[in-house]
Design a protein around this motif. Sequence first.
Motif, PDB file in Angstrom:
ATOM      1  N   MET A   1       7.148  -8.960  -1.378  1.00 35.92           N
ATOM      2  CA  MET A   1       5.930  -8.281  -1.784  1.00 35.92           C
ATOM      3  C   MET A   1       5.572  -7.235  -0.724  1.00 35.92           C
ATOM      4  SD  MET A   1       2.608 -10.281  -3.299  1.00 35.92           S
ATOM      5  CE  MET A   1       3.264 -11.916  -3.429  1.00 35.92           C
ATOM      6  N   SER A   2       5.187  -6.106  -1.169  1.00 31.73           N
ATOM      7  CA  SER A   2       4.855  -5.058  -0.201  1.00 31.73           C
ATOM      8  C   SER A   2       3.462  -5.292   0.379  1.00 31.73           C
ATOM      9  CB  SER A   2       4.917  -3.689  -0.860  1.00 31.73           C
ATOM     10  OG  SER A   2       3.806  -3.500  -1.697  1.00 31.73           O
ATOM     11  N   LEU A   3       3.242  -4.705   1.497  1.00 28.65           N
ATOM     12  CA  LEU A   3       1.958  -4.844   2.187  1.00 28.65           C
ATOM     13  C   LEU A   3       0.819  -4.231   1.366  1.00 28.65           C
ATOM     14  CD1 LEU A   3       0.689  -5.918   4.738  1.00 28.65           C
ATOM     15  CD2 LEU A   3       1.126  -3.726   5.820  1.00 28.65           C
ATOM     16  N   VAL A   4       1.078  -3.120   0.708  1.00 30.02           N
ATOM     17  CA  VAL A   4       0.052  -2.469  -0.120  1.00 30.02           C
ATOM     18  C   VAL A   4      -0.365  -3.383  -1.265  1.00 30.02           C
ATOM     19  CG1 VAL A   4      -0.393  -0.527  -1.664  1.00 30.02           C
ATOM     20  CG2 VAL A   4       0.848  -0.158   0.471  1.00 30.02           C
ATOM     21  N   PHE A   5       0.616  -4.018  -1.903  1.00 27.89           N
ATOM     22  CA  PHE A   5       0.303  -4.938  -2.992  1.00 27.89           C
ATOM     23  C   PHE A   5      -0.537  -6.112  -2.478  1.00 27.89           C
ATOM     24  CE2 PHE A   5       1.282  -8.645  -5.635  1.00 27.89           C
ATOM     25  CZ  PHE A   5       0.795  -8.182  -6.858  1.00 27.89           C
ATOM     26  N   CYS A   6      -0.221  -6.609  -1.296  1.00 25.07           N
ATOM     27  CA  CYS A   6      -0.990  -7.713  -0.700  1.00 25.07           C
ATOM     28  C   CYS A   6      -2.434  -7.296  -0.445  1.00 25.07           C
ATOM     29  CB  CYS A   6      -0.345  -8.176   0.597  1.00 25.07           C
ATOM     30  SG  CYS A   6       1.220  -9.017   0.353  1.00 25.07           S
ATOM     31  N   PHE A   7      -2.642  -6.087   0.050  1.00 21.27           N
ATOM     32  CA  PHE A   7      -4.001  -5.594   0.278  1.00 21.27           C
ATOM     33  C   PHE A   7      -4.766  -5.451  -1.034  1.00 21.27           C
ATOM     34  CE2 PHE A   7      -2.557  -3.864   4.495  1.00 21.27           C
ATOM     35  CZ  PHE A   7      -3.417  -4.647   5.251  1.00 21.27           C
ATOM     36  N   ILE A   8      -4.100  -4.936  -2.058  1.00 25.27           N
ATOM     37  CA  ILE A   8      -4.749  -4.793  -3.369  1.00 25.27           C
ATOM     38  C   ILE A   8      -5.116  -6.159  -3.933  1.00 25.27           C
ATOM     39  CG2 ILE A   8      -4.383  -4.085  -5.769  1.00 25.27           C
ATOM     40  CD1 ILE A   8      -2.706  -1.737  -4.632  1.00 25.27           C
ATOM     41  N   LEU A   9      -4.202  -7.097  -3.855  1.00 27.36           N
ATOM     42  CA  LEU A   9      -4.463  -8.456  -4.349  1.00 27.36           C
ATOM     43  C   LEU A   9      -5.611  -9.111  -3.567  1.00 27.36           C
ATOM     44  CD1 LEU A   9      -3.603 -10.652  -6.299  1.00 27.36           C
ATOM     45  CD2 LEU A   9      -1.975 -11.437  -4.562  1.00 27.36           C
ATOM     46  N   ALA A  10      -5.632  -8.927  -2.252  1.00 26.16           N
ATOM     47  CA  ALA A  10      -6.713  -9.486  -1.434  1.00 26.16           C
ATOM     48  C   ALA A  10      -8.052  -8.866  -1.809  1.00 26.16           C
ATOM     49  CB  ALA A  10      -6.418  -9.261   0.045  1.00 26.16           C
ATOM     50  N   TYR A  11      -8.076  -7.559  -2.003  1.00 27.90           N
ATOM     51  CA  TYR A  11      -9.311  -6.873  -2.374  1.00 27.90           C
ATOM     52  C   TYR A  11      -9.830  -7.380  -3.722  1.00 27.90           C
ATOM     53  CZ  TYR A  11     -12.550  -3.209  -3.711  1.00 27.90           C
ATOM     54  OH  TYR A  11     -13.673  -2.536  -4.121  1.00 27.90           O
ATOM     55  N   VAL A  12      -8.961  -7.470  -4.704  1.00 25.01           N
ATOM     56  CA  VAL A  12      -9.359  -7.952  -6.025  1.00 25.01           C
ATOM     57  C   VAL A  12      -9.870  -9.394  -5.934  1.00 25.01           C
ATOM     58  CG1 VAL A  12      -8.491  -8.564  -8.324  1.00 25.01           C
ATOM     59  CG2 VAL A  12      -7.891  -6.370  -7.301  1.00 25.01           C
ATOM     60  N   SER A  13      -9.220 -10.214  -5.151  1.00 26.04           N
ATOM     61  CA  SER A  13      -9.654 -11.609  -4.982  1.00 26.04           C
ATOM     62  C   SER A  13     -11.035 -11.688  -4.347  1.00 26.04           C
ATOM     63  CB  SER A  13      -8.655 -12.370  -4.108  1.00 26.04           C
ATOM     64  OG  SER A  13      -7.400 -12.385  -4.698  1.00 26.04           O
ATOM     65  N   ILE A  14     -11.270 -10.885  -3.342  1.00 29.48           N
ATOM     66  CA  ILE A  14     -12.571 -10.886  -2.665  1.00 29.48           C
ATOM     67  C   ILE A  14     -13.675 -10.405  -3.610  1.00 29.48           C
ATOM     68  CG2 ILE A  14     -13.919  -9.753  -0.844  1.00 29.48           C
ATOM     69  CD1 ILE A  14     -11.305  -9.832   0.842  1.00 29.48           C
ATOM     70  N   VAL A  15     -13.425  -9.328  -4.330  1.00 31.47           N
ATOM     71  CA  VAL A  15     -14.423  -8.787  -5.251  1.00 31.47           C
ATOM     72  C   VAL A  15     -14.734  -9.801  -6.347  1.00 31.47           C
ATOM     73  CG1 VAL A  15     -14.826  -7.020  -7.019  1.00 31.47           C
ATOM     74  CG2 VAL A  15     -13.919  -6.379  -4.789  1.00 31.47           C
ATOM     75  N   PHE A  16     -13.709 -10.416  -6.908  1.00 29.78           N
ATOM     76  CA  PHE A  16     -13.915 -11.383  -7.981  1.00 29.78           C
ATOM     77  C   PHE A  16     -14.683 -12.604  -7.486  1.00 29.78           C
ATOM     78  CE2 PHE A  16     -12.524 -15.003 -10.596  1.00 29.78           C
ATOM     79  CZ  PHE A  16     -12.960 -14.551 -11.831  1.00 29.78           C
ATOM     80  N   SER A  17     -14.299 -13.141  -6.330  1.00 30.14           N
ATOM     81  CA  SER A  17     -14.989 -14.330  -5.822  1.00 30.14           C
ATOM     82  C   SER A  17     -16.427 -14.002  -5.437  1.00 30.14           C
ATOM     83  CB  SER A  17     -14.239 -14.939  -4.638  1.00 30.14           C
ATOM     84  OG  SER A  17     -14.185 -14.031  -3.569  1.00 30.14           O
TER      85      SER A  17
END
Length: 85
Positions: free
Chosen positions: A1-17
Amino acid sequence: MSLVFCFILAYVSIVFSDFIVHRKIMHGQWKIVKSSHPFFQMWLYPHFIQHINAHHVHVIQSKENLIKGETVPREMQIKIENKYK
């Protein structure tokens, strides 16, 4: 997994939670927040009360200041902080 994808996934997780916690717990929309069970009374209910009584009242009372881009008056902040120590 690329680092950019990890940042996007982390951002979406934080916003959703954050959305779920704010909308469902802090606004008391889930029945468990206002439950009479001691666990929920001890852990969730105080956050609901503080959020509704302090934060939302605080914003409503200083709406004119916030619309102008000003901060909430310090005396109002102190009054609410002292009320919910």
